[in-house]
Design an enzyme around this catalytic site. Structure first.
Site, mmCIF file in Angstrom:
data_model
loop_
_atom_site.group_PDB
_atom_site.id
_atom_site.type_symbol
_atom_site.label_atom_id
_atom_site.label_comp_id
_atom_site.label_asym_id
_atom_site.label_seq_id
_atom_site.Cartn_x
_atom_site.Cartn_y
_atom_site.Cartn_z
ATOM 1 N N VAL A 266 3.168 2.496 5.478
ATOM 2 C CA VAL A 266 2.575 4.080 5.229
ATOM 3 C C VAL A 266 0.741 3.896 5.428
ATOM 4 O O VAL A 266 0.314 3.561 4.990
ATOM 5 C CB VAL A 266 2.884 4.982 3.477
ATOM 6 C CG1 VAL A 266 2.124 5.988 3.989
ATOM 7 C CG2 VAL A 266 4.464 4.987 3.627
ATOM 8 N N VAL A 267 0.471 4.782 6.409
ATOM 9 C CA VAL A 267 -0.516 5.033 7.180
ATOM 10 C C VAL A 267 -1.057 5.999 7.146
ATOM 11 O O VAL A 267 -0.694 6.708 8.040
ATOM 12 C CB VAL A 267 -1.183 3.825 8.180
ATOM 13 C CG1 VAL A 267 -2.486 3.825 8.736
ATOM 14 C CG2 VAL A 267 -0.125 2.580 8.712
ATOM 15 N N SER B 196 -0.435 -2.708 6.309
ATOM 16 C CA SER B 196 0.334 -2.744 7.412
ATOM 17 C C SER B 196 -0.037 -3.735 7.876
ATOM 18 O O SER B 196 1.009 -4.332 9.039
ATOM 19 C CB SER B 196 0.406 -1.349 7.629
ATOM 20 O OG SER B 196 1.517 0.103 6.777
ATOM 21 N N VAL B 197 -2.092 -3.514 8.428
ATOM 22 C CA VAL B 197 -1.991 -4.822 9.435
ATOM 23 C C VAL B 197 -1.521 -6.350 8.868
ATOM 24 O O VAL B 197 -1.428 -7.014 9.721
ATOM 25 C CB VAL B 197 -3.509 -4.784 9.276
ATOM 26 C CG1 VAL B 197 -4.386 -5.858 9.917
ATOM 27 C CG2 VAL B 197 -4.107 -3.235 9.657
ATOM 28 N N GLU B 198 -1.284 -6.427 8.274
ATOM 29 C CA GLU B 198 -0.306 -7.222 7.790
ATOM 30 C C GLU B 198 1.719 -7.862 8.058
ATOM 31 O O GLU B 198 2.094 -8.846 8.194
ATOM 32 C CB GLU B 198 -0.309 -8.146 6.393
ATOM 33 C CG GLU B 198 -1.640 -8.090 6.095
ATOM 34 C CD GLU B 198 -2.687 -7.163 5.529
ATOM 35 O OE1 GLU B 198 -3.627 -6.974 5.830
ATOM 36 O OE2 GLU B 198 -2.083 -6.285 5.334
ATOM 37 N N ALA C 129 -11.064 9.709 7.374
ATOM 38 C CA ALA C 129 -11.933 10.321 8.002
ATOM 39 C C ALA C 129 -12.495 9.717 9.013
ATOM 40 O O ALA C 129 -13.361 9.976 9.590
ATOM 41 C CB ALA C 129 -12.675 11.110 7.403
ATOM 42 N N THR C 130 -12.380 8.549 9.672
ATOM 43 C CA THR C 130 -12.334 7.029 10.044
ATOM 44 C C THR C 130 -11.779 7.011 10.760
ATOM 45 O O THR C 130 -11.084 7.672 10.681
ATOM 46 C CB THR C 130 -13.229 6.313 9.056
ATOM 47 O OG1 THR C 130 -12.003 5.750 9.038
ATOM 48 C CG2 THR C 130 -14.251 6.575 8.216
ATOM 49 N N HIS D 118 -10.367 4.382 11.230
ATOM 50 C CA HIS D 118 -10.013 3.225 10.729
ATOM 51 C C HIS D 118 -7.889 3.427 11.011
ATOM 52 O O HIS D 118 -7.698 2.412 11.843
ATOM 53 C CB HIS D 118 -9.988 3.053 9.158
ATOM 54 C CG HIS D 118 -9.204 2.079 8.986
ATOM 55 N ND1 HIS D 118 -9.825 1.010 9.147
ATOM 56 C CD2 HIS D 118 -8.146 1.681 7.817
ATOM 57 C CE1 HIS D 118 -9.070 -0.013 7.957
ATOM 58 N NE2 HIS D 118 -8.184 0.690 7.812
ATOM 59 N N TRP E 118 1.124 -1.234 0.263
ATOM 60 C CA TRP E 118 0.473 0.116 -0.286
ATOM 61 C C TRP E 118 0.716 1.472 -0.059
ATOM 62 O O TRP E 118 1.764 1.171 0.734
ATOM 63 C CB TRP E 118 -0.961 -0.005 1.570
ATOM 64 C CG TRP E 118 -2.477 0.775 1.402
ATOM 65 C CD1 TRP E 118 -2.115 2.523 1.694
ATOM 66 C CD2 TRP E 118 -3.904 1.065 0.275
ATOM 67 N NE1 TRP E 118 -2.982 2.654 1.417
ATOM 68 C CE2 TRP E 118 -4.165 1.799 0.854
ATOM 69 C CE3 TRP E 118 -3.928 -0.868 0.017
ATOM 70 C CZ2 TRP E 118 -5.800 1.373 0.111
ATOM 71 C CZ3 TRP E 118 -5.208 -0.524 -0.308
ATOM 72 C CH2 TRP E 118 -5.692 0.228 -0.240
#
Length: 166
Positions: A79-80, A57-59, A84-85, A87, A26
């Site tokens: 990279v995260v 990134s979760v993985e 707007a949420t 998450h 990502w």
């Protein structure tokens, strides 16, 4: 981005060590470069790099754990970008907790080279691109190798106890 207080990212002598690098796909334009910089840092330190790629990134933590079982250190890169949420908060917490757990469970340095930013411009400024203020791929790798050398040094205390009550 703090951008201050960094101890420096010069190479360390880590000849013979293996660095596991796991990078998210990502935001690939940034993570590809960060991964290349991590491999370059490993080589500059005399270490060998093994690279694995994951979707996001979760993985990272689960693959970091697999790498920690066969490498001396692990560098996790991603990279995260805040949206707007909520998450963003869940992903950042999951990744941080997961990587910390891997380091402690496996007893190996795991560098958190995941950029958690408000904007893509902030990520570019930390990704080690030409003109970037920081180079997290390089710096994370050197930091992990430095920690591995510190751990190795603790084993060379010639029978002297460290800490209290010795």
């Amino acid at each position: 981005m703090a951008g201050f207080g960094e101890p420096g990212a010069s190479a360390v002598d880590a000849a013979g060590l293996t660095v596991g690098v796991v990078a998210a796909r990502w935001h690939g334009d940034l993570t590809d470069h960060m991964c290349d910089r991590a491999v370059a840092a490993a080589e500059a330190c005399g270490a060998r790099a093994v690279v694995a790629r994951v979707a996001g990134s979760v993985e990272l933590p689960v693959v970091a754990q697999a790498l920690a079982r066969r490498c001396d250190v692990v560098v996790a890169l991603g990279v995260v970008v805040r949206g707007a949420t909520a998450h963003f908060d869940y992903v950042c917490r999951s990744v941080t907790d997961g990587l910390t757990r891997v380091a402690l469970d496996e007893g190996k340095p795991v560098a958190h080279g995941v950029l958690t930013v408000d904007t893509i411009e902030q990520a570019r400024d930390r990704a080690g691109l030409p003109g970037s203020a920081e180079d997290k791929g390089w710096a994370s790798t050197v930091a992990a190798l430095d920690a591995a050398l510190a751990i190795r040094g603790l084993g060379a205390t010639n029978g002297h106890r460290l800490g209290f009550g010795g």
